[in-house]
Design a protein around this motif. Structure first.
Motif, PDB file in Angstrom:
ATOM      1  N   LYS A 180       0.829  -1.203   0.000  1.00  0.00           N
ATOM      2  CA  LYS A 180       0.000   0.000   0.000  1.00  0.00           C
ATOM      3  C   LYS A 180       0.868   1.260   0.000  1.00  0.00           C
ATOM      4  N   ASN A 181       1.922   1.257   0.817  1.00  0.00           N
ATOM      5  CA  ASN A 181       2.803   2.425   0.925  1.00  0.00           C
ATOM      6  C   ASN A 181       4.093   2.284   0.115  1.00  0.00           C
ATOM      7  N   GLU A 182       4.176   1.209  -0.670  1.00  0.00           N
ATOM      8  CA  GLU A 182       5.321   0.960  -1.560  1.00  0.00           C
ATOM      9  C   GLU A 182       6.662   1.023  -0.820  1.00  0.00           C
ATOM     10  N   ARG A 183       6.747   0.261   0.265  1.00  0.00           N
ATOM     11  CA  ARG A 183       8.007   0.191   0.999  1.00  0.00           C
ATOM     12  C   ARG A 183       8.092  -1.160   1.697  1.00  0.00           C
ATOM     13  N   TYR A 184       9.219  -1.418   2.337  1.00  0.00           N
ATOM     14  CA  TYR A 184       9.332  -2.640   3.126  1.00  0.00           C
ATOM     15  C   TYR A 184       9.737  -2.296   4.544  1.00  0.00           C
ATOM     16  N   GLN A 185       9.300  -3.152   5.451  1.00  0.00           N
ATOM     17  CA  GLN A 185       9.574  -2.967   6.865  1.00  0.00           C
ATOM     18  C   GLN A 185      10.507  -4.088   7.311  1.00  0.00           C
ATOM     19  N   PHE A 186      11.607  -3.720   7.968  1.00  0.00           N
ATOM     20  CA  PHE A 186      12.555  -4.720   8.438  1.00  0.00           C
ATOM     21  C   PHE A 186      11.963  -5.511   9.605  1.00  0.00           C
ATOM     22  N   LEU A 187      12.263  -6.805   9.614  1.00  0.00           N
ATOM     23  CA  LEU A 187      11.813  -7.715  10.656  1.00  0.00           C
ATOM     24  C   LEU A 187      13.017  -8.352  11.334  1.00  0.00           C
ATOM     25  N   LYS A 188      12.801  -8.916  12.509  1.00  0.00           N
ATOM     26  CA  LYS A 188      13.868  -9.655  13.191  1.00  0.00           C
ATOM     27  C   LYS A 188      14.067 -11.022  12.549  1.00  0.00           C
ATOM     28  N   ASP A 189      13.010 -11.555  11.914  1.00  0.00           N
ATOM     29  CA  ASP A 189      13.052 -12.890  11.328  1.00  0.00           C
ATOM     30  C   ASP A 189      11.882 -13.014  10.357  1.00  0.00           C
ATOM     31  N   ILE A 190      11.900 -14.077   9.563  1.00  0.00           N
ATOM     32  CA  ILE A 190      10.744 -14.369   8.712  1.00  0.00           C
ATOM     33  C   ILE A 190       9.880 -15.404   9.430  1.00  0.00           C
ATOM     34  N   PRO A 191       8.590 -15.427   9.125  1.00  0.00           N
ATOM     35  CA  PRO A 191       7.721 -16.377   9.818  1.00  0.00           C
ATOM     36  C   PRO A 191       8.018 -17.817   9.414  1.00  0.00           C
ATOM     37  N   LYS A 192       7.718 -18.727  10.328  1.00  0.00           N
ATOM     38  CA  LYS A 192       7.785 -20.152  10.014  1.00  0.00           C
ATOM     39  C   LYS A 192       6.640 -20.485   9.067  1.00  0.00           C
ATOM     40  N   TYR A 193       6.794 -21.605   8.367  1.00  0.00           N
ATOM     41  CA  TYR A 193       5.743 -22.057   7.463  1.00  0.00           C
ATOM     42  C   TYR A 193       4.482 -22.372   8.243  1.00  0.00           C
ATOM     43  N   SER A 194       3.375 -21.935   7.706  1.00  0.00           N
ATOM     44  CA  SER A 194       2.079 -22.228   8.292  1.00  0.00           C
ATOM     45  C   SER A 194       1.082 -22.367   7.152  1.00  0.00           C
ATOM     46  N   LYS A 195       0.355 -23.459   7.142  1.00  0.00           N
ATOM     47  CA  LYS A 195      -0.657 -23.663   6.086  1.00  0.00           C
ATOM     48  C   LYS A 195      -1.722 -22.575   6.149  1.00  0.00           C
ATOM     49  N   GLN A 196      -2.008 -22.066   7.342  1.00  0.00           N
ATOM     50  CA  GLN A 196      -3.025 -21.036   7.484  1.00  0.00           C
ATOM     51  C   GLN A 196      -2.622 -19.732   6.786  1.00  0.00           C
ATOM     52  N   SER A 197      -1.301 -19.392   6.862  1.00  0.00           N
ATOM     53  CA  SER A 197      -0.859 -18.125   6.267  1.00  0.00           C
ATOM     54  C   SER A 197      -0.596 -18.272   4.774  1.00  0.00           C
ATOM     55  N   GLN A 198      -0.681 -19.486   4.306  1.00  0.00           N
ATOM     56  CA  GLN A 198      -0.434 -19.726   2.882  1.00  0.00           C
ATOM     57  C   GLN A 198      -1.722 -19.531   2.134  1.00  0.00           C
TER      58      GLN A 198
END
Length: 151
Positions: free
Chosen positions: A133-151
């Motif tokens: 929406k704001n055409e940018r990226y936000q830094f994270l401490k880590d990426i999420p683990k795989y989850s079928k729900q978020s897929q």
């Protein structure tokens, strides 16, 4: 090869014509072991073993067209619906991850539209979540683990 900032994994190697190759379980073939490939193979194992991403959703070293130019991404993880969850840009451990690296993966993402980005040289890992929406990226401490729900 250099010790990287990933867990230790077992790899298959072979030597021919004075070159060492490493087996890529995603591409199902041996590839010449270069420093960037060493990082890529560790990252693939990390994504499967630690983050739980299924091998069937991982793609490695494929061509894409960015602004009319042929480029190759390192690692892509798909969602089960075929959209792209994560792009990973791997660099040799001797390469410093800098703004140019982020510009490169951001350009790839103009075409791929991944939700998450990861940049690594095997020693330092950076993670981002896209804010389209704001055409940018936000830094994270880590990426999420795989989850079928978020897929």
């Amino acid at each position: 090869m250099q010790k990287l900032n990933f867990p230790t994994y077992s790899f298959r190697f072979k030597s021919s014509e004075n070159k060492i190759s490493i087996f890529d379980s995603i591409r199902k073939k041996f590839v010449i072991l270069q420093p960037e490939e060493w990082v890529r193979q560790h990252c693939v194992q990390y994504l499967m073993e630690v983050k739980g991403y299924p091998k069937s959703l991982i793609n490695v070293e494929k061509e894409l067209i960015v602004n009319g130019l042929k480029k190759r991404y390192d690692i892509v993880i798909y969602n089960s619906n075929g959209s792209i969850h994560l792009i990973v840009e791997c660099k040799s451990p001797t390469i410093t991850v800098n703004q140019n690296t982020f510009d490169q993966i951001a350009q790839y993402n103009l075409v791929l539209n991944a939700s998450y980005l990861m940049v690594t040289n095997g020693l330092n890992h950076y993670y981002c979540q896209m804010d389209f929406k704001n055409e940018r990226y936000q830094f994270l401490k880590d990426i999420p683990k795989y989850s079928k729900q978020s897929q």
